[in-house]
Design a protein around this motif. Structure first.
Motif, mmCIF file in Angstrom:
data_model
loop_
_atom_site.group_PDB
_atom_site.id
_atom_site.type_symbol
_atom_site.label_atom_id
_atom_site.label_comp_id
_atom_site.label_asym_id
_atom_site.label_seq_id
_atom_site.Cartn_x
_atom_site.Cartn_y
_atom_site.Cartn_z
ATOM 1 N N MET A 257 3.064 20.772 7.896
ATOM 2 C CA MET A 257 2.509 20.161 9.046
ATOM 3 C C MET A 257 1.566 19.139 9.011
ATOM 4 O O MET A 257 1.562 17.974 9.513
ATOM 5 C CB MET A 257 2.129 21.239 9.968
ATOM 6 C CG MET A 257 2.991 22.424 10.107
ATOM 7 S SD MET A 257 4.707 21.991 10.685
ATOM 8 C CE MET A 257 4.273 21.447 12.396
ATOM 9 N N GLY A 258 0.523 19.625 7.994
ATOM 10 C CA GLY A 258 -0.381 18.764 7.930
ATOM 11 C C GLY A 258 -0.033 17.329 7.100
ATOM 12 O O GLY A 258 -0.510 16.149 7.433
ATOM 13 N N THR A 259 0.725 17.614 6.157
ATOM 14 C CA THR A 259 1.313 16.387 5.675
ATOM 15 C C THR A 259 2.160 15.461 6.517
ATOM 16 O O THR A 259 1.743 14.320 6.560
ATOM 17 C CB THR A 259 2.476 16.743 4.280
ATOM 18 O OG1 THR A 259 1.679 17.797 3.568
ATOM 19 C CG2 THR A 259 2.824 15.620 3.549
ATOM 20 N N ALA A 260 2.701 16.074 7.349
ATOM 21 C CA ALA A 260 3.585 15.450 8.378
ATOM 22 C C ALA A 260 2.595 14.502 9.240
ATOM 23 O O ALA A 260 2.485 13.382 9.621
ATOM 24 C CB ALA A 260 4.623 16.119 9.228
ATOM 25 N N ALA B 209 4.168 1.707 2.176
ATOM 26 C CA ALA B 209 5.362 2.669 1.778
ATOM 27 C C ALA B 209 4.584 4.069 1.614
ATOM 28 O O ALA B 209 3.548 4.580 1.326
ATOM 29 C CB ALA B 209 5.733 2.561 0.438
ATOM 30 N N VAL B 210 5.385 4.915 2.886
ATOM 31 C CA VAL B 210 4.849 6.344 2.961
ATOM 32 C C VAL B 210 5.770 7.431 2.369
ATOM 33 O O VAL B 210 6.986 7.066 2.455
ATOM 34 C CB VAL B 210 4.534 6.580 4.222
ATOM 35 C CG1 VAL B 210 3.748 7.942 4.741
ATOM 36 C CG2 VAL B 210 3.590 5.501 4.863
ATOM 37 N N GLU B 211 5.259 8.270 1.669
ATOM 38 C CA GLU B 211 6.123 9.342 1.509
ATOM 39 C C GLU B 211 6.945 10.223 2.588
ATOM 40 O O GLU B 211 6.259 10.432 3.542
ATOM 41 C CB GLU B 211 5.507 10.504 0.507
ATOM 42 C CG GLU B 211 6.649 11.656 0.017
ATOM 43 C CD GLU B 211 5.935 12.498 -1.213
ATOM 44 O OE1 GLU B 211 5.396 12.184 -1.936
ATOM 45 O OE2 GLU B 211 5.892 13.668 -0.607
ATOM 46 N N ARG B 212 8.287 10.045 2.496
ATOM 47 C CA ARG B 212 9.111 10.800 3.456
ATOM 48 C C ARG B 212 8.853 12.259 3.443
ATOM 49 O O ARG B 212 9.116 12.981 2.370
ATOM 50 C CB ARG B 212 10.700 10.577 3.320
ATOM 51 C CG ARG B 212 11.325 10.828 4.733
ATOM 52 C CD ARG B 212 12.836 10.605 4.313
ATOM 53 N NE ARG B 212 13.033 9.248 4.382
ATOM 54 C CZ ARG B 212 13.155 8.502 5.428
ATOM 55 N NH1 ARG B 212 13.420 9.060 6.563
ATOM 56 N NH2 ARG B 212 13.882 7.384 5.321
ATOM 57 N N LEU C 79 9.803 4.427 4.187
ATOM 58 C CA LEU C 79 9.695 5.614 3.835
ATOM 59 C C LEU C 79 10.756 5.896 2.563
ATOM 60 O O LEU C 79 11.794 5.528 2.693
ATOM 61 C CB LEU C 79 10.202 6.673 4.822
ATOM 62 C CG LEU C 79 9.651 6.508 6.134
ATOM 63 C CD1 LEU C 79 10.091 7.445 7.387
ATOM 64 C CD2 LEU C 79 7.849 6.894 6.104
ATOM 65 N N HIS C 80 10.042 6.422 1.606
ATOM 66 C CA HIS C 80 10.954 6.868 0.344
ATOM 67 C C HIS C 80 10.665 8.522 0.173
ATOM 68 O O HIS C 80 9.491 8.846 0.254
ATOM 69 C CB HIS C 80 10.363 6.075 -0.798
ATOM 70 C CG HIS C 80 10.421 4.553 -0.617
ATOM 71 N ND1 HIS C 80 11.419 3.957 -0.377
ATOM 72 C CD2 HIS C 80 9.532 3.686 -0.391
ATOM 73 C CE1 HIS C 80 11.462 2.651 -0.358
ATOM 74 N NE2 HIS C 80 9.969 2.210 -0.237
ATOM 75 N N LEU D 197 0.895 -1.049 0.089
ATOM 76 C CA LEU D 197 -0.166 -0.100 -0.105
ATOM 77 C C LEU D 197 1.080 1.310 0.122
ATOM 78 O O LEU D 197 1.549 1.519 0.871
ATOM 79 C CB LEU D 197 -0.894 -0.020 1.132
ATOM 80 C CG LEU D 197 -1.614 1.155 1.525
ATOM 81 C CD1 LEU D 197 -2.654 1.585 0.517
ATOM 82 C CD2 LEU D 197 -2.077 1.449 2.888
ATOM 83 N N GLY D 198 0.961 2.196 -0.876
ATOM 84 C CA GLY D 198 1.630 3.280 -1.132
ATOM 85 C C GLY D 198 0.648 4.538 -0.457
ATOM 86 O O GLY D 198 -0.609 4.400 -0.720
ATOM 87 N N VAL D 199 1.149 5.379 0.190
ATOM 88 C CA VAL D 199 0.387 6.540 0.802
ATOM 89 C C VAL D 199 1.039 7.653 0.310
ATOM 90 O O VAL D 199 2.292 7.982 0.644
ATOM 91 C CB VAL D 199 0.087 6.170 2.340
ATOM 92 C CG1 VAL D 199 -0.647 7.566 2.945
ATOM 93 C CG2 VAL D 199 -0.338 4.854 2.604
#
Lengths: 179, 179
Positions: free
Chosen positions: A80-83, A66-69, A102-103, A4-6
């Motif tokens: 901040m919202g993204t974090a 997998a989550v975007e770093r 994290l990528h 699952l990519g997020v």
């Protein structure tokens, strides 16, 4: 390998599930966007993101998330919202014992287009081609989530080899010390 | 009014429970720090923060949770972790239907010391005095969490009056439209 990519975000959180292994054609299992209303309270938006992610985990049972770093150098207004949305996604995975990777955005772009500086359209075009879709997934957050999942599948063998090497080294080091 | 104050952080997340109403002496119900190991994976650290916050909510059943509002202008190296820990705290509260309030560091300092630019020692000294403690809570994150809870109790009456005024205005506006 099912990933699952997020692509984290409070207004639009892209989610995409891809199945496959490096070196073989990949399959898209699902793609979508978890949305929360911009005028809702922050705590309620985070709750809505959690409920959305939980639904995707329930339905697709990925083996990896997998989550975007997120970097703080990005747009200060939205970072901040993204974090915070990324924290919710990582937390949902960790609670189920699903490994989280994290990528960075440039790792993802480089993985699917060959260039870490590719634009949104190029990423969308390559995701469409690699998953043999009829058209690019919309919105861009959905395409980015699929790109993250693809990136993870392709990077995983190298990362696993690295982890194994580190583990072997650790064993040798321990042996060295006990000898 | 029983308030859990949370000074968010991954390495040390300060938590403090204060009970009372504005204009009366306040009582400290509990204070502590949720710690996570710096060398653990981010997703596991977020999970540990969640477990810690859940324990405090279970044990003390606060009616409000007051969390420090995180700004991206702060120390870039730590701000992402702070934002993510604060997301976990807000999420835990929202899941239980507990209202979450965000207060800025300067609002908190101004509430307990009279100056938005007070230093850590001054905040610690005032928290000690206002809660009639034998000595300042340690570490500073624990004192800051108590200061957040105190700030919320003292600001709540004004915020409630404001919300009631907004609600009244909304009713009038609706009446105006239907008339």
């Amino acid at each position: 390998m099912r990933v699952l990519g997020v692509d984290p975000g409070l207004t639009r959180c892209g989610v995409g599930v891809v199945e496959g292994v490096a070196g073989r054609p990949l399959t898209m299992i699902g793609v979508g966007v978890v949305r929360t209303p911009a005028d809702a309270e922050l705590s309620h938006r985070l709750l809505a993101v959690e409920q959305g992610i939980e639904q995707w985990l329930d339905e697709h049972r990925p083996e990896y998330v997998a989550v975007e770093r997120v970097f703080s150098q990005h747009n200060v207004r939205t970072v901040m919202g993204t974090a915070q949305a990324s924290a919710v996604a990582m937390l949902c995975a960790a609670r189920r014992g699903i490994p989280v990777a994290l990528h960075t955005p440039s790792e993802v772009k480089a993985a699917v287009t060959g260039s870490g500086r590719a634009d949104k359209a190029q990423v969308g075009a390559m995701v469409t081609r690699l998953l043999r879709l009829a058209e690019p997934p919309r919105p861009a957050d959905a395409a980015d989530a699929l790109a993250l999942a693809i990136c993870h599948i392709w990077r995983a063998p190298a990362q696993n080899r690295l982890q194994q090497a580190v583990a072997r080294h650790a064993v040798h080091a321990t042996k060295g010390r006990t000898a």
